[in-house]
Design a protein around this motif. Structure first.
Motif, PDB file in Angstrom:
ATOM      1  N   THR A 183     -79.529 -26.555 -26.572  1.00 41.64           N
ATOM      2  CA  THR A 183     -79.363 -25.548 -27.583  1.00 41.64           C
ATOM      3  C   THR A 183     -78.129 -24.472 -27.173  1.00 41.64           C
ATOM      4  O   THR A 183     -77.683 -23.735 -27.750  1.00 41.64           O
ATOM      5  CB  THR A 183     -80.553 -24.630 -28.220  1.00 41.64           C
ATOM      6  N   VAL A 184     -78.140 -24.802 -25.620  1.00 40.35           N
ATOM      7  CA  VAL A 184     -77.088 -23.692 -24.983  1.00 40.35           C
ATOM      8  C   VAL A 184     -76.085 -24.642 -24.504  1.00 40.35           C
ATOM      9  O   VAL A 184     -76.149 -25.691 -24.194  1.00 40.35           O
ATOM     10  CB  VAL A 184     -77.741 -23.065 -23.977  1.00 40.35           C
ATOM     11  N   GLU A 185     -74.673 -24.204 -24.466  1.00 39.47           N
ATOM     12  CA  GLU A 185     -73.751 -24.861 -23.856  1.00 39.47           C
ATOM     13  C   GLU A 185     -73.964 -24.764 -22.383  1.00 39.47           C
ATOM     14  O   GLU A 185     -74.097 -23.843 -21.642  1.00 39.47           O
ATOM     15  CB  GLU A 185     -72.350 -24.031 -24.239  1.00 39.47           C
ATOM     16  N   PHE A 233     -70.503 -30.682 -25.013  1.00 36.29           N
ATOM     17  CA  PHE A 233     -69.397 -30.761 -26.324  1.00 36.29           C
ATOM     18  C   PHE A 233     -70.413 -30.236 -27.394  1.00 36.29           C
ATOM     19  O   PHE A 233     -71.512 -30.692 -27.571  1.00 36.29           O
ATOM     20  CB  PHE A 233     -68.604 -31.605 -26.343  1.00 36.29           C
ATOM     21  N   GLY A 234     -69.947 -29.718 -28.300  1.00 35.75           N
ATOM     22  CA  GLY A 234     -70.512 -29.210 -29.530  1.00 35.75           C
ATOM     23  C   GLY A 234     -70.965 -30.252 -30.630  1.00 35.75           C
ATOM     24  O   GLY A 234     -69.926 -31.107 -30.947  1.00 35.75           O
ATOM     25  N   GLY A 235     -72.000 -30.168 -31.308  1.00 33.71           N
ATOM     26  CA  GLY A 235     -72.233 -31.053 -32.590  1.00 33.71           C
ATOM     27  C   GLY A 235     -72.953 -30.193 -33.561  1.00 33.71           C
ATOM     28  O   GLY A 235     -73.482 -29.023 -33.105  1.00 33.71           O
ATOM     29  N   PHE A 286     -88.085 -30.151 -27.745  1.00 31.16           N
ATOM     30  CA  PHE A 286     -86.668 -29.654 -27.845  1.00 31.16           C
ATOM     31  C   PHE A 286     -86.706 -28.852 -29.126  1.00 31.16           C
ATOM     32  O   PHE A 286     -87.220 -29.110 -30.276  1.00 31.16           O
ATOM     33  CB  PHE A 286     -85.722 -30.946 -28.247  1.00 31.16           C
ATOM     34  N   GLU A 287     -85.987 -27.678 -29.178  1.00 26.09           N
ATOM     35  CA  GLU A 287     -86.320 -26.630 -30.094  1.00 26.09           C
ATOM     36  C   GLU A 287     -85.358 -26.505 -31.227  1.00 26.09           C
ATOM     37  O   GLU A 287     -85.050 -25.359 -32.020  1.00 26.09           O
ATOM     38  CB  GLU A 287     -86.630 -25.249 -29.472  1.00 26.09           C
ATOM     39  N   GLY A 288     -84.157 -27.458 -31.088  1.00 22.21           N
ATOM     40  CA  GLY A 288     -83.031 -27.369 -32.259  1.00 22.21           C
ATOM     41  C   GLY A 288     -83.626 -27.629 -33.631  1.00 22.21           C
ATOM     42  O   GLY A 288     -84.556 -28.082 -33.778  1.00 22.21           O
ATOM     43  N   ARG A 289     -82.943 -26.729 -34.479  1.00 23.23           N
ATOM     44  CA  ARG A 289     -83.394 -26.954 -35.851  1.00 23.23           C
ATOM     45  C   ARG A 289     -82.230 -27.310 -36.851  1.00 23.23           C
ATOM     46  O   ARG A 289     -81.207 -27.680 -36.298  1.00 23.23           O
ATOM     47  CB  ARG A 289     -83.728 -25.413 -36.616  1.00 23.23           C
ATOM     48  N   MET A 290     -82.467 -28.013 -37.746  1.00 26.81           N
ATOM     49  CA  MET A 290     -81.649 -28.726 -38.649  1.00 26.81           C
ATOM     50  C   MET A 290     -80.520 -27.852 -38.863  1.00 26.81           C
ATOM     51  O   MET A 290     -80.611 -26.410 -39.309  1.00 26.81           O
ATOM     52  CB  MET A 290     -82.435 -29.002 -40.027  1.00 26.81           C
ATOM     53  N   ASP A 291     -79.220 -28.324 -39.181  1.00 25.54           N
ATOM     54  CA  ASP A 291     -78.105 -27.551 -39.419  1.00 25.54           C
ATOM     55  C   ASP A 291     -77.569 -26.514 -38.459  1.00 25.54           C
ATOM     56  O   ASP A 291     -76.817 -25.839 -38.687  1.00 25.54           O
ATOM     57  CB  ASP A 291     -78.245 -26.885 -40.843  1.00 25.54           C
ATOM     58  N   SER A 292     -78.454 -26.422 -37.251  1.00 26.91           N
ATOM     59  CA  SER A 292     -78.001 -25.552 -36.141  1.00 26.91           C
ATOM     60  C   SER A 292     -77.058 -26.333 -34.988  1.00 26.91           C
ATOM     61  O   SER A 292     -77.310 -27.713 -35.176  1.00 26.91           O
ATOM     62  CB  SER A 292     -78.976 -24.900 -35.684  1.00 26.91           C
ATOM     63  N   TYR A 341     -75.369 -28.968 -28.306  1.00 27.87           N
ATOM     64  CA  TYR A 341     -74.547 -29.211 -27.217  1.00 27.87           C
ATOM     65  C   TYR A 341     -74.909 -30.536 -26.422  1.00 27.87           C
ATOM     66  O   TYR A 341     -75.925 -30.571 -26.030  1.00 27.87           O
ATOM     67  CB  TYR A 341     -74.142 -28.465 -26.155  1.00 27.87           C
ATOM     68  N   LEU A 342     -74.103 -31.524 -26.392  1.00 28.66           N
ATOM     69  CA  LEU A 342     -74.372 -33.024 -25.933  1.00 28.66           C
ATOM     70  C   LEU A 342     -73.567 -33.208 -24.656  1.00 28.66           C
ATOM     71  O   LEU A 342     -72.670 -32.696 -24.330  1.00 28.66           O
ATOM     72  CB  LEU A 342     -74.009 -33.717 -26.825  1.00 28.66           C
TER      73      LEU A 342
END
Lengths: 292, 340, 363
Positions: free
Chosen positions: C294-296, C301-303, C334-340, C343-344
């Motif tokens: 979730t952090v760069e 790169f971002g998605g 992993f704590e990412g949420r939908m639509d947020s 970084y891959l």
């Protein structure tokens, strides 16, 4: 698990409908068994009793039907004086003979047809099935001419061959459907296990044996119940039960008691056989198109 | 493990450093990610023998040819001759046919009566058969009643004819007495009058063969998919609508098979007709097969009989083609299978 | 015991080819899985080996012996069929004894061998039952028992566990592998399930459209697919494909996508320079070779996260990259949420490049 029946909801209309259904089925049941019942009862009646009937409109006269002294003399008459022992034997021999010939030849042919593909298989198949569908009278015209020159008319052999014209295509057609239902993998497993092609074929016979047996019985039934072939091709030397029964109808002296007794003798074994192969009956009677 | 040359990706051993050396074998190409080959093999191995299948089929096919194909050609030959047992056969060309189609009123009448007879039988058998099957389906008495209904079918049609002949008899037949008592008939028996004789025959056929339609319909009803019925009910259909919208369409191939089978049997069997009326009175029941029987085996005009037989055969074979089509059609095979 | 050579073999059904120019060598005692989708020709291959299908062209040898024209019974093979093909009217014992009986083995020997095989397969208590009374797993064991009583030179397995439920299938994989190792018999195993092939086989032959696509160890197949199709067929969840461009800049090759711009490693660049003239490529990377955060971080790169699917021990994340979508397999915490945003980072040591038009793997 869902219940087996679709749910029904009670209502007054439904109750009336149910009663109507019961009445309707009862009437139909009566209509179905009455002729057979009359045949049985009349075969036990003396000549005069069989002819007794109440006056027109006299509903209470129905009791007359049951007013008789049972006698078995028609049955003894059939076998002692009218030679029905011989006719019974002819019927058995012709029906069983053609059934055995048809099923033996038919089973091997059906097996090969089921396990192989070749060009023209569809046409061959249609020819086979159309022989079975041909009207008996139409088949009989040339068959009679040919059999007469071969002196087969009036012999049991002629009759057996004649019955084979409809039993053999029937056996091929039905038994092919039967073999189609046995997975080829079973034979393949046999061959991998060390069987020859023929051993593999023999190994699946126990699986189809009940079906083959049932259709043998059905072939017997078709042949046994035939009247046309028997009356022309079998006339004279190979008289079967239906023909012999019909001959009891004579212009001046119709022996109804004996006719009914002969009817019972002809019908009873077939009803028994029919029940025996009940499971395969629909399949057989619809040429394999419908399975229960 | 040895390194191997392969199509597709090719030299494949333990690839060093995760890198694949690639070298495609001749003939193979990779297209859209898949390795394909459009060549033909250089030489084919000889096909194995399938002779044992042929040997297994031969006895039955030869027998059948001898007792049905050979007579069929004989039939054609006969139809072109005046066949006489005593005087010998005489070539007459198409005269037999010409006579049938131009001068023989009994021939055209026979066809008409045959169609009439079959149509009447079928109409009532299907109507009654479907009704009874629907009422019986899943009822308490289904098993018992179906067993009883089998009985008429097991009876030889000739015997059935004799029994009904007795029941119809104008002086001592119980059915005649019944019909007289309820005012349907006068003194003359049902078979005695040209206007009613056909009805008498139809009744016997209905009696004997409605059960077959019942059995076929019952088999069909068992294959009506429950989920379709239930979906339709949830959609708001009542029982009657359910029957017409779901049950009947599913039953259709079964009914068609039943109808064709019975239709052809009416062409095939005339045992009971021969016994009950023999074509009479006044030719009122002289359906074509009966006429054919008389011409061939009463008057022994076998040539003319052969011509009639041929016309009958052609029509049956056409009917048979329809039947076989239905047997083969996906509709008949997929009966009972749900969409999706 | 025997090695198997399949030499330029073709199978035709009428005019339709089912197997095309198949070449395959199986070493003595080896376990080879033939993997592919239905209709790829794998079963035809097995049936030709068994002698149940005629070999249209080419030759098959067991050891040095050409077996093209031998009937099944003379090939010294045993086969387990997809639907078991047990004889429904015979007991388990008689089913297993069948191959021995057909070969005229003595009654006492049969008894002994069947009981031994039944003990290995843990069906000793079922010997008097008929197939109709057995569960799917028991039927399958009986079928295998029938194959092993005879100690053949070659085992042929045709999707033997395809019809078992998932749990039993997982269990049987281990058992089959163990059994084959213990008996040491050469085994050719046909399956459409890549997991079975990867977990059991010494080597895998991947087939599609009648053509052998790749032959190699499970590792080779998984890590170094020869073409895009093999890469896509093997691996669960499936590999991600992204259409990219190669751009040359300051002596470096860069892989450019609307969402990222990454430098190829020198050895990778060398292969591309040597073998690939076009600029359009297809990049393939497996879901577990992408790191998500979730952090760069540097190199990331971002998605945008579309949806997250926790599947117990792992978490699957659908990420939108420009117009494309990639699947990432990560840890369940992993704590990412939908639509947020997310970084891959790609594992550049393990990604694959395929030719854009032909799909041939460059690396």
């Amino acid at each position: 698990m869902a219940s087996k029946d679709v749910v029904e909801y009670a209502s007054p209309a439904r109750r009336i409908a149910n009663v109507a259904v019961v009445v309707f089925l009862a009437v139909y049941l009566l209509w179905t068994i009455l002729p057979i019942f009359v045949m049985f009862v009349s075969s036990l009646k003396d000549l005069l009793e069989a002819f007794r009937i109440p006056a027109v409109g006299d509903w209470s006269g129905i009791a007359l039907f049951f007013d008789f002294e049972p006698t078995f003399k028609h049955y003894t008459n059939l076998f002692v004086n009218l030679n029905f022992g011989v006719y019974f034997f002819n019927s058995v021999a012709a029906a069983l003979g053609s059934a055995v010939v048809s099923v033996t030849l038919g089973a091997t042919c059906a097996y090969a047809l089921s396990r192989t593909e070749f060009r023209g298989k569809k046409d061959l198949f249609f020819w086979i099935i159309s022989t079975r569908m041909a009207p008996v009278v139409a088949v009989m015209v040339p068959l009679y001419a040919i059999f007469r020159s071969l002196e087969l008319v009036g012999s049991l052999w002629g009759l057996i061959l004649a019955y084979t014209t409809f039993n053999l295509p029937f056996a091929i057609w039905i038994l092919k459907g039967f073999f189609d239902n046995v997975p080829f993998a079973i034979e393949e497993a046999q061959m991998v296990d060390g069987a020859t092609r023929m051993q593999a074929f023999r190994s699946i016979l126990p699986l189809v044996a009940p079906g083959i047996g049932a259709f043998l019985v059905l072939c017997v039934l078709f042949a046994w119940n035939d009247f046309l072939f028997a009356s022309i091709i079998g006339s004279g030397g190979a008289k079967t039960l239906p023909v012999a029964t019909k001959e009891l109808v004579q212009p001046q002296n119709i022996q109804w008691g004996s006719i009914m007794a002969a009817g019972v003798v002809t019908t009873l074994p077939m009803m028994f056989l029919g029940l025996l192969i009940r499971r395969y009956l629909v399949t057989g009677l619809t040429m394999g198109a419908v399975r229960e | 493990m040895a390194t191997q040359v392969l199509p597709g990706g090719a030299l494949r051993g333990d690839a060093p450093g995760g890198i694949n050396p690639v070298g495609i074998m001749p003939g193979f190409v990779t297209r859209d990610g898949v390795t394909v080959l459009e060549a033909e093999p250089l030489a084919r191995n000889p096909e194995p023998s399938r002779r044992y299948y042929f040997y297994m089929m031969a006895p039955a096919i030869i027998t059948l040819a001898a007792i049905s194909l050979y007579p069929f050609f004989w039939l054609i030959w006969m139809s072109l001759h005046d066949v006489d047992i005593m005087a010998g056969d005489k070539w007459v060309g198409l005269k037999n046919f010409e006579r049938l189609f131009t001068r023989d009123a009994k021939f055209s009448n026979g066809w008409l009566l045959l169609i009439q007879y079959s149509a009447m039988c079928l109409f009532f058998e299907v109507l009654l058969g479907v009704l009874i099957a629907v009422l019986l389906n899943r009822s308490r008495w289904e098993k018992v009643l179906v067993t009883v209904f089998l009985m008429p079918m097991m009876m030889a049609p000739a015997i059935a004819g004799l029994v009904w002949y007795y029941l119809y008899n104008g002086t001592f037949g119980w059915y005649h007495w019944f019909m007289q008592s309820v005012g349907l008939l006068g003194e003359t028996s049902i078979l005695g009058s040209p206007s009613t004789a056909m009805i008498g025959l139809v009744l016997v056929d209905i009696w004997q063969w409605t059960p077959l339609i019942v059995l076929i319909t019952l088999a069909g009803l068992k294959r009506v998919p429950r989920d379709q019925l239930e979906a339709n009910m949830v959609d708001g259909a009542g029982e009657i609508r359910n029957f017409f919208q779901v049950v009947l369409p599913n039953l259709y191939p079964f009914l068609l098979i039943g109808i064709l089978l019975r239709f052809m049997d009416n062409f095939r069997f005339i045992d009971s007709v021969l016994i009950l009326t023999g074509g009479g009175p006044a030719d009122a029941t002289n359906i074509l097969p009966v006429y054919l029987f008389d011409v061939s085996f009463q008057y022994f005009k076998l040539g003319r009989g052969a011509a009639i037989a041929l016309t009958l055969l052609v029509v049956t074979i056409i009917l048979g083609m329809f039947l076989v089509k239905i047997f083969d059609s996906p509709a008949a095979r997929n009966v009972g299978r749900t969409e999706g | 015991m025997a090695s198997v050579s399949i030499d330029k073999v073709w199978k035709y059904y009428g005019q339709t080819p089912a197997v095309k120019e198949l070449h395959l060598e199986v070493a003595d005692g080896e376990f080879v899985a033939v993997l592919g989708p239905s209709g790829c020709g794998k079963s035809s291959t097995l049936r030709m080996l068994a002698g149940l299908e005629h070999i249209s062209a080419g030759e098959i040898r067991f050891g040095a012996k050409r077996i093209n024209d031998l009937p099944p019974r003379d090939r010294d093979i045993a086969m387990v069929f997809e639907n078991y093909a047990l004889y429904p009217h015979k007991t388990v014992f008689d089913n297993m004894a069948n191959p021995l009986k057909l070969r005229g083995v003595e009654r006492s020997v049969i008894e002994d061998r069947v009981r031994k095989a039944a003990a290995i397969l843990e069906i000793g208590h079922l010997l008097e039952r008929r197939p109709g009374e057995l569960s799917g797993g028991q039927k399958q064991r009986t079928a295998i028992g029938r194959a092993i009583v005879r100690e053949p030179a070659l085992f042929l397995f045709d999707e033997p566990i395809a019809h078992l439920d998932a749990k039993l299938r997982a269990h049987m994989r281990g058992e089959l592998k163990l059994m084959q190792r213990r008996l040491g018999t050469t085994m050719i195993y046909v399956t459409h399930d890549q997991l079975e092939a990867l977990s059991m086989a010494d080597r895998i032959a991947v087939m599609n459209d009648g053509v052998l696509q790749q032959l190699g160890t499970p590792r080779q197949i998984y890590d170094h697919p020869v073409n895009a199709w093999v890469a896509g067929f093997v691996g669960e969840p499936p590999i991600n494909f992204l259409d990219c461009r190669i751009v040359e800049e300051k002596g470096e090759l860069r892989l450019v996508h609307s969402s990222f711009d990454l430098v190829l490693r020198p050895e990778q660049a060398a292969i591309v320079r040597e073998r690939y003239a076009q600029r359009e490529v297809r990049m393939g990377i497996r879901p577990d070779q992408i790191a998500i955060s979730t952090v760069e971080t540097p190199d990331s790169f971002g998605g945008q996260i579309l949806v997250t699917e926790p599947i117990g021990g792992d978490m699957l994340v659908d990420v939108s990259l420009g117009g494309d979508k990639v699947l990432v397999k990560t840890r369940p915490d992993f704590e990412g949420r939908m639509d947020s945003p997310c970084y891959l980072t790609l594992d550049r040591g393990r990604w694959h490049l395929f030719g854009k038009d032909d799909g041939v793997a460059l690396f």
